[in-house]
Design an enzyme around this catalytic site. Structure first.
Site, PDB file in Angstrom:
ATOM      1  N   LYS A 160     -43.550 -62.608  67.779  1.00 55.66           N
ATOM      2  CA  LYS A 160     -44.805 -62.473  67.031  1.00 55.66           C
ATOM      3  C   LYS A 160     -45.873 -61.814  67.898  1.00 55.66           C
ATOM      4  O   LYS A 160     -45.707 -61.654  69.108  1.00 55.66           O
ATOM      5  CB  LYS A 160     -45.283 -63.850  66.575  1.00 55.66           C
ATOM      6  CG  LYS A 160     -45.624 -64.807  67.713  1.00 55.66           C
ATOM      7  CD  LYS A 160     -46.077 -66.157  67.198  1.00 55.66           C
ATOM      8  CE  LYS A 160     -46.452 -67.081  68.362  1.00 55.66           C
ATOM      9  NZ  LYS A 160     -46.973 -68.379  67.898  1.00 55.66           N
ATOM     10  N   ARG A 204     -51.304 -79.131  62.110  1.00 55.50           N
ATOM     11  CA  ARG A 204     -51.509 -77.728  61.754  1.00 55.50           C
ATOM     12  C   ARG A 204     -50.858 -77.475  60.399  1.00 55.50           C
ATOM     13  O   ARG A 204     -51.518 -77.535  59.377  1.00 55.50           O
ATOM     14  CB  ARG A 204     -50.946 -76.823  62.864  1.00 55.50           C
ATOM     15  CG  ARG A 204     -51.334 -75.370  62.748  1.00 55.50           C
ATOM     16  CD  ARG A 204     -51.029 -74.580  64.005  1.00 55.50           C
ATOM     17  NE  ARG A 204     -49.622 -74.606  64.394  1.00 55.50           N
ATOM     18  CZ  ARG A 204     -49.129 -73.948  65.443  1.00 55.50           C
ATOM     19  NH1 ARG A 204     -49.937 -73.241  66.235  1.00 55.50           N
ATOM     20  NH2 ARG A 204     -47.854 -74.004  65.731  1.00 55.50           N
ATOM     21  N   HIS A 209     -43.331 -78.516  66.263  1.00 58.54           N
ATOM     22  CA  HIS A 209     -43.869 -77.750  67.390  1.00 58.54           C
ATOM     23  C   HIS A 209     -44.526 -78.688  68.394  1.00 58.54           C
ATOM     24  O   HIS A 209     -45.278 -79.600  68.018  1.00 58.54           O
ATOM     25  CB  HIS A 209     -44.889 -76.722  66.897  1.00 58.54           C
ATOM     26  CG  HIS A 209     -45.294 -75.739  67.963  1.00 58.54           C
ATOM     27  ND1 HIS A 209     -44.395 -74.856  68.521  1.00 58.54           N
ATOM     28  CD2 HIS A 209     -46.470 -75.509  68.589  1.00 58.54           C
ATOM     29  CE1 HIS A 209     -45.020 -74.120  69.432  1.00 58.54           C
ATOM     30  NE2 HIS A 209     -46.278 -74.502  69.492  1.00 58.54           N
ATOM     31  N   ARG A 233     -36.745 -72.128  71.152  1.00 55.50           N
ATOM     32  CA  ARG A 233     -37.613 -71.032  70.705  1.00 55.50           C
ATOM     33  C   ARG A 233     -38.444 -70.495  71.879  1.00 55.50           C
ATOM     34  O   ARG A 233     -39.638 -70.773  71.997  1.00 55.50           O
ATOM     35  CB  ARG A 233     -38.558 -71.510  69.598  1.00 55.50           C
ATOM     36  CG  ARG A 233     -37.883 -72.087  68.364  1.00 55.50           C
ATOM     37  CD  ARG A 233     -38.872 -72.256  67.211  1.00 55.50           C
ATOM     38  NE  ARG A 233     -40.045 -73.033  67.572  1.00 55.50           N
ATOM     39  CZ  ARG A 233     -40.166 -74.344  67.399  1.00 55.50           C
ATOM     40  NH1 ARG A 233     -39.172 -75.047  66.878  1.00 55.50           N
ATOM     41  NH2 ARG A 233     -41.271 -74.961  67.743  1.00 55.50           N
ATOM     42  N   TYR A 255     -73.349 -52.219  84.133  1.00 61.45           N
ATOM     43  CA  TYR A 255     -74.338 -52.815  83.245  1.00 61.45           C
ATOM     44  C   TYR A 255     -74.915 -54.109  83.832  1.00 61.45           C
ATOM     45  O   TYR A 255     -74.215 -54.897  84.449  1.00 61.45           O
ATOM     46  CB  TYR A 255     -73.710 -53.150  81.888  1.00 61.45           C
ATOM     47  CG  TYR A 255     -73.347 -51.957  81.052  1.00 61.45           C
ATOM     48  CD1 TYR A 255     -74.323 -51.161  80.479  1.00 61.45           C
ATOM     49  CD2 TYR A 255     -72.019 -51.638  80.828  1.00 61.45           C
ATOM     50  CE1 TYR A 255     -73.984 -50.072  79.694  1.00 61.45           C
ATOM     51  CE2 TYR A 255     -71.658 -50.553  80.037  1.00 61.45           C
ATOM     52  CZ  TYR A 255     -72.653 -49.764  79.478  1.00 61.45           C
ATOM     53  OH  TYR A 255     -72.314 -48.685  78.702  1.00 61.45           O
ATOM     54  N   CYS A 269     -66.712 -52.428  81.725  1.00 64.06           N
ATOM     55  CA  CYS A 269     -67.274 -51.696  80.588  1.00 64.06           C
ATOM     56  C   CYS A 269     -66.231 -51.594  79.472  1.00 64.06           C
ATOM     57  O   CYS A 269     -65.094 -52.020  79.627  1.00 64.06           O
ATOM     58  CB  CYS A 269     -67.708 -50.302  81.031  1.00 64.06           C
ATOM     59  SG  CYS A 269     -68.775 -50.268  82.490  1.00 64.06           S
ATOM     60  N   ASP A 306     -64.690 -48.981  78.402  1.00 59.17           N
ATOM     61  CA  ASP A 306     -63.649 -47.992  78.643  1.00 59.17           C
ATOM     62  C   ASP A 306     -63.291 -47.802  80.114  1.00 59.17           C
ATOM     63  O   ASP A 306     -62.397 -47.005  80.419  1.00 59.17           O
ATOM     64  CB  ASP A 306     -64.089 -46.638  78.086  1.00 59.17           C
ATOM     65  CG  ASP A 306     -64.651 -46.759  76.688  1.00 59.17           C
ATOM     66  OD1 ASP A 306     -63.919 -47.249  75.812  1.00 59.17           O
ATOM     67  OD2 ASP A 306     -65.828 -46.404  76.476  1.00 59.17           O
TER      68      ASP A 306
END
Length: 377
Positions: free
Chosen positions: A39, A137, A166, A222, A266, A313, A315
């Site tokens: 997942k 859950r 679980h 699992r 920044y 930042c 990027d």
């Protein structure tokens, strides 16, 4: 050398053979079949390429969170059994059946929805019954499981392949919760014997259970994050030797000398006390590299660790290399190995105040992924 437009200097490299090797070691350790959990884009490693390699490796079953992930795998040619672990949305049940996906049935109401869809399509649904043993859950409470089991056994349109729960605290080997959940789960499962019904596959152990609680291994395990060579928690014990499969690699794109007292990035949160050399790396929180690693992260350049300085930042971010040298296009390792030194996901996640899962799944598709060996379409 000509670089194509899609060869961004920042990339994720995934060693698929390491994932297959980890699967083998897990199955050897537990002595049971394994449902490999893929997942969330295979924990950031790439849903389809990872699933294809696991299918080649003879994986027993795959597990995903949502219908859409299962459909994507079927459309990519994955034929092994796939269980959708999440709570089902009633109007989607027909799509589960149309794509040969196994369904988590977590209540009597959900059972009736699946039965109705299966009858309408003239087919039998393959289901796994979900029992809540302590997560609160999804799933029928363990103390209410008897009527749920009886209704599922009596169903004409549902084939019960598994029953599962679980573990909430198995990442911590000292938690008493795991033993309590196992006791509750086995008591719920025992109702099959009480009514003379065939016992389906019992599965309970996630990565923490595989590592720390052999009694939870039962009929099927699992493995999730440990399949990718990452431990689930700082408290986890490495009782199975698994190898990290993901490297996060970039390049130096700028070098400058920053004078003492001149602030970087920044917010002007950091400045060197002496003149220093700073390089810029073209990756940031827009790619999923956590902003929380501002002033806390490290990278490898030429096999040496250097600190991330100033704020990360969107990027790019900056690295203080002191009086050492680095040149434009030099390799920078954010996760992985370089010249015998290693930067692990677990350490970076801890520095950022997050869990390793969050670090991995946060690495988004703006970062291109390369696979070893290369994946054929």
């Amino acid at each position: 050398m000509t670089i194509s437009v899609d060869q961004r200097p920042t990339r994720i490299v995934v060693d698929l053979d390491r994932i297959a090797g980890n699967l083998d070691r897990i199955r050897t350790h537990t002595g049971t079949p394994a449902m490999a959990i893929v997942k969330a884009n295979a924990y950031g490693h790439g849903l389809v390429p990872v699933a294809r390699r696991l299918q080649q490796a003879g994986v027993d079953q795959l597990g995903v969170a949502f219908l859409e992930e299962g459909v994507a795998l079927r459309r990519a040619g994955i034929t092994v059994p796939i269980l959708v672990l999440g709570g089902i949305f009633g109007p989607q049940v027909g799509q589960f059946l149309a794509h040969d996906l196994e369904i988590t049935v977590s209540s009597l109401d959900k059972l009736r929805q699946v039965e109705a869809a299966a009858e309408a399509m003239g087919t039998r649904a393959v289901v796994h019954l979900k029992v809540d043993t302590g997560m609160e859950r999804i799933g029928v409470h363990h103390y209410s499981a008897a009527a749920f089991v009886e209704a599922a056994v009596a169903s004409r349109w549902c084939e019960i392949k598994g029953i599962y729960s679980h573990l909430a605290c198995a990442d911590d080997p000292t938690s008493a919760m795991t033993a309590l959940q196992l006791e509750r789960f086995l008591e719920a499962c025992a109702h099959f014997d009480r009514i003379g019904a065939r016992m389906p596959l019992r599965h309970l152990a996630n990565s923490g259970g595989i590592l720390h609680a052999p009694a939870t291994h039962l009929d099927l395990v699992r493995p999730g994050i440990m399949l990718y060579g990452v431990l689930p928690d700082p408290a986890a014990r490495a009782t199975v030797e698994v190898a990290p499969a993901l490297s996060l690699v970039s390049r130096v794109v700028y070098f400058k000398v920053v004078r003492a007292g001149r602030t970087v990035s920044y917010g002007a949160t950091w400045a060197p006390t002496d003149d220093t050399r700073v390089v810029t790396v073209p990756i940031g929180y827009g790619d999923g590299y956590p902003r929380a690693l501002s002033g806390r992260g490290q990278v490898l350049i030429h096999g040496h660790l250097y600190p991330v300085v100033g704020r990360v930042c969107m990027d790019q971010f900056m690295v203080d290399i002191g009086h050492d040298s680095a040149f434009n296009e030099d390799e920078v390792i954010l996760v992985g190995e370089q010249r015998g030194a290693m930067l692990r996901v677990e350490a970076l996640a801890e520095a950022a105040g997050i869990i390793p899962y969050e670090f991995l799944v946060g690495l988004n598709d703006r970062i291109p992924r390369e696979y070893l060996p290369p994946v054929e379409a």
